[in-house]
Scaffold this motif. Structure first.
Motif, mmCIF file in Angstrom:
data_model
loop_
_atom_site.group_PDB
_atom_site.id
_atom_site.type_symbol
_atom_site.label_atom_id
_atom_site.label_comp_id
_atom_site.label_asym_id
_atom_site.label_seq_id
_atom_site.Cartn_x
_atom_site.Cartn_y
_atom_site.Cartn_z
ATOM 1 N N HIS A 104 -18.607 -5.227 46.303
ATOM 2 C CA HIS A 104 -19.414 -5.066 45.089
ATOM 3 C C HIS A 104 -19.823 -3.606 44.897
ATOM 4 C CE1 HIS A 104 -22.535 -6.129 42.070
ATOM 5 N NE2 HIS A 104 -23.166 -5.093 42.616
ATOM 6 N N ASP A 105 -20.355 -2.996 45.946
ATOM 7 C CA ASP A 105 -20.822 -1.614 45.828
ATOM 8 C C ASP A 105 -19.661 -0.655 45.557
ATOM 9 O OD1 ASP A 105 -23.456 -2.348 46.207
ATOM 10 O OD2 ASP A 105 -23.446 -1.959 48.358
ATOM 11 N N ALA A 106 -18.512 -0.927 46.157
ATOM 12 C CA ALA A 106 -17.343 -0.074 45.903
ATOM 13 C C ALA A 106 -16.926 -0.152 44.436
ATOM 14 C CB ALA A 106 -16.194 -0.483 46.817
ATOM 15 N N GLU A 107 -16.989 -1.352 43.844
ATOM 16 C CA GLU A 107 -16.610 -1.491 42.444
ATOM 17 C C GLU A 107 -17.634 -0.829 41.516
ATOM 18 O OE1 GLU A 107 -15.067 -5.110 41.025
ATOM 19 O OE2 GLU A 107 -13.854 -5.512 42.804
ATOM 20 N N THR A 108 -18.914 -0.957 41.856
ATOM 21 C CA THR A 108 -19.946 -0.305 41.052
ATOM 22 C C THR A 108 -19.817 1.215 41.132
ATOM 23 O OG1 THR A 108 -21.422 -2.183 41.472
ATOM 24 C CG2 THR A 108 -22.437 -0.170 40.671
ATOM 25 N N TRP A 109 -19.611 1.724 42.327
ATOM 26 C CA TRP A 109 -19.383 3.165 42.538
ATOM 27 C C TRP A 109 -18.171 3.640 41.748
ATOM 28 C CZ3 TRP A 109 -14.974 4.657 45.569
ATOM 29 C CH2 TRP A 109 -14.853 6.029 45.823
ATOM 30 N N ASN A 110 -17.087 2.875 41.839
ATOM 31 C CA ASN A 110 -15.871 3.255 41.137
ATOM 32 C C ASN A 110 -16.076 3.267 39.632
ATOM 33 O OD1 ASN A 110 -13.215 2.011 39.717
ATOM 34 N ND2 ASN A 110 -12.668 3.510 41.293
ATOM 35 N N ALA A 111 -16.832 2.296 39.116
ATOM 36 C CA ALA A 111 -17.101 2.265 37.675
ATOM 37 C C ALA A 111 -17.859 3.509 37.237
ATOM 38 C CB ALA A 111 -17.883 1.004 37.319
ATOM 39 N N ALA A 112 -18.815 3.939 38.062
ATOM 40 C CA ALA A 112 -19.579 5.141 37.723
ATOM 41 C C ALA A 112 -18.691 6.380 37.742
ATOM 42 C CB ALA A 112 -20.734 5.299 38.708
ATOM 43 N N LEU A 113 -17.841 6.495 38.753
ATOM 44 C CA LEU A 113 -16.935 7.643 38.806
ATOM 45 C C LEU A 113 -16.011 7.648 37.597
ATOM 46 C CD1 LEU A 113 -15.752 7.904 42.524
ATOM 47 C CD2 LEU A 113 -17.757 8.922 41.439
ATOM 48 N N GLY A 166 -14.921 15.128 35.510
ATOM 49 C CA GLY A 166 -13.574 14.719 35.133
ATOM 50 C C GLY A 166 -12.647 14.496 36.302
ATOM 51 N N ARG A 167 -12.707 15.353 37.336
ATOM 52 C CA ARG A 167 -11.795 15.184 38.471
ATOM 53 C C ARG A 167 -12.077 13.871 39.197
ATOM 54 N NH1 ARG A 167 -11.520 17.281 43.842
ATOM 55 N NH2 ARG A 167 -13.523 18.310 43.557
ATOM 56 N N TRP A 168 -13.364 13.573 39.407
ATOM 57 C CA TRP A 168 -13.729 12.314 40.040
ATOM 58 C C TRP A 168 -13.364 11.121 39.142
ATOM 59 C CZ3 TRP A 168 -14.770 11.130 44.858
ATOM 60 C CH2 TRP A 168 -15.267 12.099 45.720
ATOM 61 N N ALA A 169 -13.461 11.307 37.825
ATOM 62 C CA ALA A 169 -13.116 10.215 36.909
ATOM 63 C C ALA A 169 -11.642 9.861 37.030
ATOM 64 C CB ALA A 169 -13.455 10.601 35.470
ATOM 65 N N ARG A 170 -10.786 10.879 37.113
ATOM 66 C CA ARG A 170 -9.355 10.613 37.275
ATOM 67 C C ARG A 170 -9.073 9.944 38.615
ATOM 68 N NH1 ARG A 170 -9.495 15.596 34.653
ATOM 69 N NH2 ARG A 170 -9.313 16.765 36.601
ATOM 70 N N PHE A 171 -9.774 10.385 39.650
ATOM 71 C CA PHE A 171 -9.643 9.747 40.963
ATOM 72 C C PHE A 171 -10.101 8.284 40.900
ATOM 73 C CE2 PHE A 171 -11.873 8.571 44.908
ATOM 74 C CZ PHE A 171 -10.809 8.581 45.804
ATOM 75 N N GLY A 172 -11.224 8.073 40.220
ATOM 76 C CA GLY A 172 -11.755 6.713 40.114
ATOM 77 C C GLY A 172 -10.790 5.770 39.424
ATOM 78 N N GLU A 173 -10.117 6.236 38.381
ATOM 79 C CA GLU A 173 -9.154 5.392 37.672
ATOM 80 C C GLU A 173 -7.989 5.018 38.573
ATOM 81 O OE1 GLU A 173 -7.352 3.081 34.849
ATOM 82 O OE2 GLU A 173 -9.377 3.889 34.818
ATOM 83 N N LYS A 174 -7.505 5.978 39.346
ATOM 84 C CA LYS A 174 -6.405 5.686 40.275
ATOM 85 C C LYS A 174 -6.827 4.643 41.302
ATOM 86 C CE LYS A 174 -4.136 10.211 39.961
ATOM 87 N NZ LYS A 174 -3.784 11.451 40.692
ATOM 88 N N VAL A 175 -8.018 4.808 41.863
ATOM 89 C CA VAL A 175 -8.510 3.858 42.860
ATOM 90 C C VAL A 175 -8.732 2.491 42.231
ATOM 91 C CG1 VAL A 175 -10.439 3.322 44.408
ATOM 92 C CG2 VAL A 175 -9.530 5.649 44.305
ATOM 93 N N ARG A 176 -9.269 2.455 41.024
ATOM 94 C CA ARG A 176 -9.545 1.188 40.342
ATOM 95 C C ARG A 176 -8.275 0.346 40.229
ATOM 96 N NH1 ARG A 176 -13.224 1.440 35.195
ATOM 97 N NH2 ARG A 176 -11.704 2.942 34.425
ATOM 98 N N ARG A 177 -7.184 0.967 39.833
ATOM 99 C CA ARG A 177 -5.938 0.219 39.671
ATOM 100 C C ARG A 177 -5.312 -0.133 41.010
ATOM 101 N NH1 ARG A 177 -2.493 2.987 34.826
ATOM 102 N NH2 ARG A 177 -4.226 4.051 33.796
ATOM 103 N N ALA A 178 -5.325 0.804 41.951
ATOM 104 C CA ALA A 178 -4.678 0.559 43.240
ATOM 105 C C ALA A 178 -5.375 -0.535 44.030
ATOM 106 C CB ALA A 178 -4.647 1.851 44.055
ATOM 107 N N ALA A 179 -6.707 -0.627 43.916
ATOM 108 C CA ALA A 179 -7.478 -1.573 44.725
ATOM 109 C C ALA A 179 -7.977 -2.776 43.935
ATOM 110 C CB ALA A 179 -8.662 -0.846 45.365
#
Length: 562
Positions: A373-382, A389-402
């Motif tokens: 849960h916390d990982a998904e909430t963290w990822n949504a914020a990123l 912006g750099r963290w946002a692009r990283f967050g999108e990659k992680v969101r799809r991969a995981a």
């Protein structure tokens, strides 16, 4: 000669009158389909055509409340179901008692699960053990005295459009070059005709076919019914819409869902009032009418509501669409659009005293292991730009991969849904239990939320639970099993808190603990609801001595525990 291609599926049984039901079939040619019951009840319907296939949804009327009757399916005067020489019992329709008889304590048994490979994808080898749905069907067919579910909830991934079996690949290869998109390693379906192959494979097994002909079912889609990670984010949607094959895939997916799953979720009154159903039936060939509806729905999801309500005596079930109803724009992400969220809220709060139990079917769990849960909430914020912006692009990659796209990945929706459940369970007229029934994550567990003492409005009076059961027949890698277990641990919780601080996210309005599980295997949960009492059973399909059987893993009262 016209024959029965698929079905019958007993879909809707009216718990208000106890006198009506619907039966879905697919046949080989245009005709009129009749359902004739041993007690004299009957119904008939002409077929409608979509994509070269012919279907009927027969409304059976005149059933006697509180009885079980066998039925046959006829085309003309020729019986096409049950098949000659069948080793399985006759198909039946069971109606609930009404009036005084219902008030004497007649309960309801609700069995649920998700994620069912009808056949393992790839080369045909099945590494995941016996199918829980097949095993349940065989058990009930072999023992006429066995207690059957009153309804079967299939909470997503009834078919896998993106993970096809060897048999389905052979069928697809007769139509097109499988080296072409969509899919390469495991061919994915491309159009309506290929979706029909998936449903044929999923529902043709003799035991499953019999089970679905005699136990009413409620269904809702999840991502694999269309494609893995369907509607994860706006970036995902933009990228996939740019592919040349996606439009046909999504239109065909919505068309096939409407035909094979959605129509059967509706009551006879809802069917009679449905303009799309009327338009499709009015055409000699409803393909273009349905294609237009599906394309318009994909372009504007808010125009169609896939969520629905079912009432079983004093039990209310709300099946909620957590895929097509999403708002994906990063600045206003929501699990449910405004119209959908309002519909759910209104159904939950309109008459709490009318129900002893509230069930909300959500293919995606509301409460996950805390670290997840916390990982998904963290990822949504990123992904929303909380760290640039750099963290946002990283967050999108992680969101799809995981696959970080559950309720927790939509923090505002999570908060609103949590508050809705608190309100649903509060006050002197509140139901005894409020349960969110989910699948998706390929294991089973029970989670119980805890509201802080200073929560505005106070903690709910009802027992609120997340009940997750998955898969019916699928696999989960050992590494993922370990990850889910670790997600509940103290160390996992501490890592989760570090992530949320990094993402600068608001704390969750509730905490929660694991009240059971995790359990891994092919499994089904059953809720037995009688008056204000509630009991939960979990069974797993196991092979022993060359025979498949259901093994009881859990039997627990939910209303006698604090």
């Amino acid at each position: 000669m016209t024959g029965l291609r698929l079905g019958p599926l007993l879909r809707y049984v009216d718990w208000e009158s106890g006198s009506a039901a619907t039966v879905w079939v697919e046949v080989s040619r245009p005709c009129t389909v009749e359902v004739r019951c041993a007690d004299g009840a009957s119904g008939a319907s002409p077929t409608f055509a979509v994509g070269g296939h012919h279907y009927a949804l027969v409304v059976v009327e005149g059933l006697m409340p509180g009885t079980t009757t066998t039925y046959e399916v006829l085309i003309g005067e020729r019986r096409v179901w049950p098949p000659e020489g069948s080793r399985l019992p006759p198909s039946t329709i069971t109606t609930p008692p009404v009036g005084a008889a219902a008030a004497e304590g007649h309960g309801v048994r609700v069995s649920f699960g998700s994620c069912r490979w009808a056949a393992a994808p790839g080369d045909g080898h099945d590494p995941v053990g016996p199918d829980a749905l097949v095993t349940l069907a065989a058990h009930l067919a072999a023992d006429p005295a066995a207690e059957r579910p009153d309804v079967l909830l299939l909470l997503g991934d009834q078919v896998y459009a993106d993970e096809t079996s060897a048999a389905t690949r052979r069928r697809l290869a007769t139509r097109r070059d499988l080296r072409e998109p969509p899919g390469a390693e495991v061919a994915e379906v491309a159009d309506y005709e290929e979706y029909t192959c998936l449903y044929d494979e999923s529902w043709r097994d003799p035991e499953v076919r019999w089970l679905l002909s005699t136990v009413p079912s409620c269904m809702i889609f999840d991502d694999h019914d269309v494609i893995d990670d369907w509607n994860t984010s706006a970036a995902w949607q933009e990228q996939i819409r740019a592919t040349p094959w996606w439009h046909e895939r999504i239109v065909s997916g919505l068309m096939s869902y409407w035909v094979y799953q959605h129509l059967g979720n509706l009551s006879p009154a809802e069917l009679a009032a449905d303009p799309v159903y009327a338009a499709v039936r009015a055409c000699p060939d409803g393909t273009e009418t349905l294609r237009r509806f599906a394309a318009e729905t994909d372009a504007d999801p808010a125009r169609t509501r896939w969520s629905y309500q079912r009432i079983f005596g004093r039990v209310q079930l709300l099946m909620v669409d957590t895929r097509a109803a999403r708002v994906l724009d990063e600045g206003r992400r929501a699990m449910l659009d405004e119209s959908e969220a309002r519909w759910v809220r209104d159904r939950v709060l309109e008459d709490p005293a009318a129900y002893d139990h509230l069930l909300i079917g959500s293919s995606l769990p509301w409460l996950l292991p805390p670290l997840v849960h916390d990982a998904e909430t963290w990822n949504a914020a990123l992904s929303a730009g909380a760290r640039g912006g750099r963290w946002a692009r990283f967050g999108e990659k992680v969101r799809r991969a995981a696959d970080l796209e559950h309720w927790a990945a939509f923090p505002e929706s999570f908060g609103r849904f949590t508050e809705l459940l608190r309100r649903a369970g509060s006050g002197p007229d509140a139901p005894a239990t409020v349960c969110v029934l989910s699948g998706d994550v390929h294991h089973a567990y029970i989670a119980e939320p805890h509201w802080p003492a200073d929560t505005p409005g106070g903690a709910p009076h009802a027992r609120v639970l997340q009940l997750t059961c998955s898969p019916v027949h699928n696999s989960v890698p050992r590494s993922i099993r370990l990850g889910f277990r670790f997600g509940w641990s103290g160390v996992g919780r501490r890592i989760g808190r570090i992530l949320t601080r990094h993402g600068r996210t608001e704390p969750s309005p509730v905490t929660w603990s694991r009240a059971g599980g995790p359990w891994f295997g092919n499994q089904l949960m059953t809720l037995t609801l009688r008056g204000r009492n509630s009991a939960l059973t979990l069974v797993q399909a196991k092979s022993a001595g060359g025979n498949d059987q259901l093994v009881h893993v859990l039997e627990r009262s939910l209303t006698e525990e604090s």
